[in-house]
Every structure is written in C-alpha cells, then in structure tokens.
Motif scaffolding. Sequence first.
Motif, mmCIF file in Angstrom:
data_model
loop_
_atom_site.group_PDB
_atom_site.id
_atom_site.type_symbol
_atom_site.label_atom_id
_atom_site.label_comp_id
_atom_site.label_asym_id
_atom_site.label_seq_id
_atom_site.Cartn_x
_atom_site.Cartn_y
_atom_site.Cartn_z
ATOM 1 N N ARG A 108 6.613 77.306 79.549
ATOM 2 C CA ARG A 108 6.233 76.037 78.914
ATOM 3 C C ARG A 108 7.375 75.045 79.043
ATOM 4 N NH1 ARG A 108 4.248 76.965 72.991
ATOM 5 N NH2 ARG A 108 6.152 78.151 72.884
ATOM 6 N N VAL A 109 6.991 73.796 79.098
ATOM 7 C CA VAL A 109 7.984 72.732 79.130
ATOM 8 C C VAL A 109 8.406 72.470 77.682
ATOM 9 C CG1 VAL A 109 8.386 70.324 79.753
ATOM 10 C CG2 VAL A 109 6.893 71.754 81.155
ATOM 11 N N PRO A 110 9.720 72.392 77.423
ATOM 12 C CA PRO A 110 10.144 72.144 76.030
ATOM 13 C C PRO A 110 9.655 70.777 75.550
ATOM 14 C CG PRO A 110 12.019 72.040 77.537
ATOM 15 C CD PRO A 110 10.843 72.486 78.347
ATOM 16 N N ASP A 111 9.232 70.724 74.287
ATOM 17 C CA ASP A 111 8.745 69.475 73.692
ATOM 18 C C ASP A 111 9.906 68.521 73.448
ATOM 19 O OD1 ASP A 111 6.121 70.248 73.650
ATOM 20 O OD2 ASP A 111 6.238 71.085 71.621
ATOM 21 N N GLU A 112 9.675 67.271 73.802
ATOM 22 C CA GLU A 112 10.647 66.222 73.531
ATOM 23 C C GLU A 112 10.366 65.672 72.132
ATOM 24 O OE1 GLU A 112 13.157 64.819 75.426
ATOM 25 O OE2 GLU A 112 12.864 66.449 76.851
ATOM 26 N N PRO A 113 11.392 65.475 71.311
ATOM 27 C CA PRO A 113 11.135 64.860 69.989
ATOM 28 C C PRO A 113 10.675 63.424 70.174
ATOM 29 C CG PRO A 113 13.485 65.203 70.350
ATOM 30 C CD PRO A 113 12.775 65.809 71.519
ATOM 31 N N GLU A 114 9.728 63.007 69.351
ATOM 32 C CA GLU A 114 9.144 61.676 69.498
ATOM 33 C C GLU A 114 8.992 61.051 68.115
ATOM 34 O OE1 GLU A 114 4.458 60.654 70.158
ATOM 35 O OE2 GLU A 114 5.426 61.930 71.589
ATOM 36 N N ILE A 115 9.248 59.749 68.027
ATOM 37 C CA ILE A 115 9.102 59.010 66.779
ATOM 38 C C ILE A 115 7.802 58.226 66.862
ATOM 39 C CG2 ILE A 115 10.056 57.197 65.323
ATOM 40 C CD1 ILE A 115 12.806 57.991 66.317
ATOM 41 N N ASN A 116 6.939 58.434 65.878
ATOM 42 C CA ASN A 116 5.663 57.742 65.845
ATOM 43 C C ASN A 116 5.879 56.362 65.229
ATOM 44 O OD1 ASN A 116 3.058 56.963 65.795
ATOM 45 N ND2 ASN A 116 2.302 58.669 64.538
ATOM 46 N N LEU A 117 5.746 55.297 66.013
ATOM 47 C CA LEU A 117 6.012 53.941 65.554
ATOM 48 C C LEU A 117 4.812 53.296 64.873
ATOM 49 C CD1 LEU A 117 8.133 52.492 68.476
ATOM 50 C CD2 LEU A 117 8.900 53.313 66.273
ATOM 51 N N VAL A 118 3.641 53.833 65.041
ATOM 52 C CA VAL A 118 2.448 53.208 64.461
ATOM 53 C C VAL A 118 2.535 53.196 62.939
ATOM 54 C CG1 VAL A 118 -0.053 53.368 64.241
ATOM 55 C CG2 VAL A 118 1.036 53.809 66.442
ATOM 56 N N SER A 119 2.889 54.309 62.332
ATOM 57 C CA SER A 119 2.979 54.338 60.869
ATOM 58 C C SER A 119 4.138 53.470 60.382
ATOM 59 C CB SER A 119 3.129 55.766 60.367
ATOM 60 O OG SER A 119 4.296 56.343 60.909
ATOM 61 N N LEU A 120 5.231 53.408 61.113
ATOM 62 C CA LEU A 120 6.353 52.554 60.747
ATOM 63 C C LEU A 120 5.954 51.084 60.785
ATOM 64 C CD1 LEU A 120 9.381 52.424 60.042
ATOM 65 C CD2 LEU A 120 9.825 52.235 62.488
ATOM 66 N N ILE A 121 5.207 50.677 61.791
ATOM 67 C CA ILE A 121 4.733 49.299 61.898
ATOM 68 C C ILE A 121 3.780 48.980 60.745
ATOM 69 C CG2 ILE A 121 3.335 47.724 63.297
ATOM 70 C CD1 ILE A 121 4.555 49.111 65.772
ATOM 71 N N ASP A 122 2.921 49.918 60.376
ATOM 72 C CA ASP A 122 1.999 49.709 59.253
ATOM 73 C C ASP A 122 2.758 49.490 57.948
ATOM 74 O OD1 ASP A 122 -0.169 49.932 60.888
ATOM 75 O OD2 ASP A 122 -0.616 52.022 60.351
ATOM 76 N N VAL A 123 3.780 50.262 57.705
ATOM 77 C CA VAL A 123 4.550 50.131 56.469
ATOM 78 C C VAL A 123 5.274 48.788 56.433
ATOM 79 C CG1 VAL A 123 6.544 51.043 55.208
ATOM 80 C CG2 VAL A 123 4.812 52.598 56.104
ATOM 81 N N VAL A 124 5.882 48.381 57.541
ATOM 82 C CA VAL A 124 6.588 47.107 57.596
ATOM 83 C C VAL A 124 5.607 45.948 57.420
ATOM 84 C CG1 VAL A 124 7.927 45.576 59.094
ATOM 85 C CG2 VAL A 124 8.508 47.988 58.942
ATOM 86 N N PHE A 125 4.435 46.036 58.024
ATOM 87 C CA PHE A 125 3.419 44.993 57.888
ATOM 88 C C PHE A 125 2.966 44.868 56.429
ATOM 89 C CE2 PHE A 125 -1.072 43.582 58.249
ATOM 90 C CZ PHE A 125 -0.812 42.327 58.758
ATOM 91 N N CYS A 126 2.726 45.988 55.763
ATOM 92 C CA CYS A 126 2.338 45.952 54.348
ATOM 93 C C CYS A 126 3.458 45.362 53.486
ATOM 94 C CB CYS A 126 1.986 47.350 53.857
ATOM 95 S SG CYS A 126 0.423 47.951 54.499
ATOM 96 N N LEU A 127 4.697 45.670 53.803
ATOM 97 C CA LEU A 127 5.833 45.117 53.069
ATOM 98 C C LEU A 127 5.920 43.608 53.244
ATOM 99 C CD1 LEU A 127 8.237 46.047 51.348
ATOM 100 C CD2 LEU A 127 9.572 46.114 53.440
ATOM 101 N N ILE A 128 5.700 43.123 54.447
ATOM 102 C CA ILE A 128 5.717 41.680 54.697
ATOM 103 C C ILE A 128 4.601 40.992 53.931
ATOM 104 C CG2 ILE A 128 5.323 39.921 56.471
ATOM 105 C CD1 ILE A 128 6.869 41.732 58.406
ATOM 106 N N ILE A 129 3.406 41.553 53.945
ATOM 107 C CA ILE A 129 2.284 40.962 53.204
ATOM 108 C C ILE A 129 2.595 40.929 51.714
ATOM 109 C CG2 ILE A 129 -0.113 41.347 52.497
ATOM 110 C CD1 ILE A 129 -0.687 42.224 55.334
ATOM 111 N N PHE A 130 3.151 42.010 51.178
ATOM 112 C CA PHE A 130 3.503 42.047 49.760
ATOM 113 C C PHE A 130 4.506 40.954 49.413
ATOM 114 C CE2 PHE A 130 6.444 43.512 46.465
ATOM 115 C CZ PHE A 130 5.562 43.637 45.407
ATOM 116 N N LEU A 131 5.527 40.785 50.230
ATOM 117 C CA LEU A 131 6.539 39.766 49.951
ATOM 118 C C LEU A 131 5.975 38.355 50.048
ATOM 119 C CD1 LEU A 131 9.624 41.315 51.757
ATOM 120 C CD2 LEU A 131 9.203 41.169 49.312
#
Length: 140
Positions: A7-30
């Motif tokens: 098997r090919v070793p898995d590369e660690p990956e950061i999921n940006l979709v949830s991070l973008i959602d949280v930042v967008f909600c924070l901007i709307i709140f402010l």
Amino acid sequence: MRLGTGRVPDEPEINLVSLIDVVFCLIIFLVVTTSFNQRSAIRLELPKADIAAEVQPPDPLTIVIDAEGRIYLGNQEVLRRDPASLKEAIAQVAGDDRQRPVFIRADARAQTQALVTVMEAVGQLGFTRVSLPVAPGAPE
C-alpha cells in the motif's frame, strides 16, 4: 530487510472546507453584531411617517420619552413625572430662551399620557417651536 505491504502510505491532509465554514460564520456573526451607527444611549423606536428629512436648527432642547414612560431632558432622567415638576425641570434646562426649538422624541411604544404631559408642560412654559421627530417610511 524491509517488507512492504503493497500500500502507498497515506499523506496527512487538512480539510479546508470546514475551516472556511467556521471563518464564514464568524464573519457573519461579527457583521450582524457590530453597531455601525449609535445615536444615543437610549434605544427608541420612532413612529414612522412619509416625510422628507429636515435640517436641524442649532442647539435644540431634546426631551426623550422611552417605552416605559421615563422622561429624559438631554441625558438626565426626570425622576418626578407630574406636570409641575416637569415644568420646573424644563425651565431650569432651557433658561429664559422660549424661542429655542424643542424636540420631543417619544418611543412608538410609549404611553400617550407621557407624551401629552410633556407637550402640556412645554406649551405652558411658552415654547412655540415644538417638533416630534419620526423615522422615515410609511407605517405598515
């Protein structure tokens, strides 16, 4: 010796979709909670009328009536609301200038009796330039 599993070793990956959602909600709140225009410390809901805005004359005497019926002269609350005490307080603030414009800013939810008492006191003192500012727009 190194044995591989194939098997090919898995590369660690950061999921940006949830991070973008949280930042967008924070901007709307402010944006929603930010106060852009604060006119006074007392929250009023002015009655609506379909009129054009007028230019304010300099240094008017402002009387505010909030939703609970409390009366304020400038930034000071008038503790006794009977007509004699109200006339005395207005006379102290206004002095001898009876040509000074008077703005009575009454909350739309305020009792009519408080507004009538203030208008009666102002009229008995001899003020002739009395205005009731309203918010622009027709009532629904």
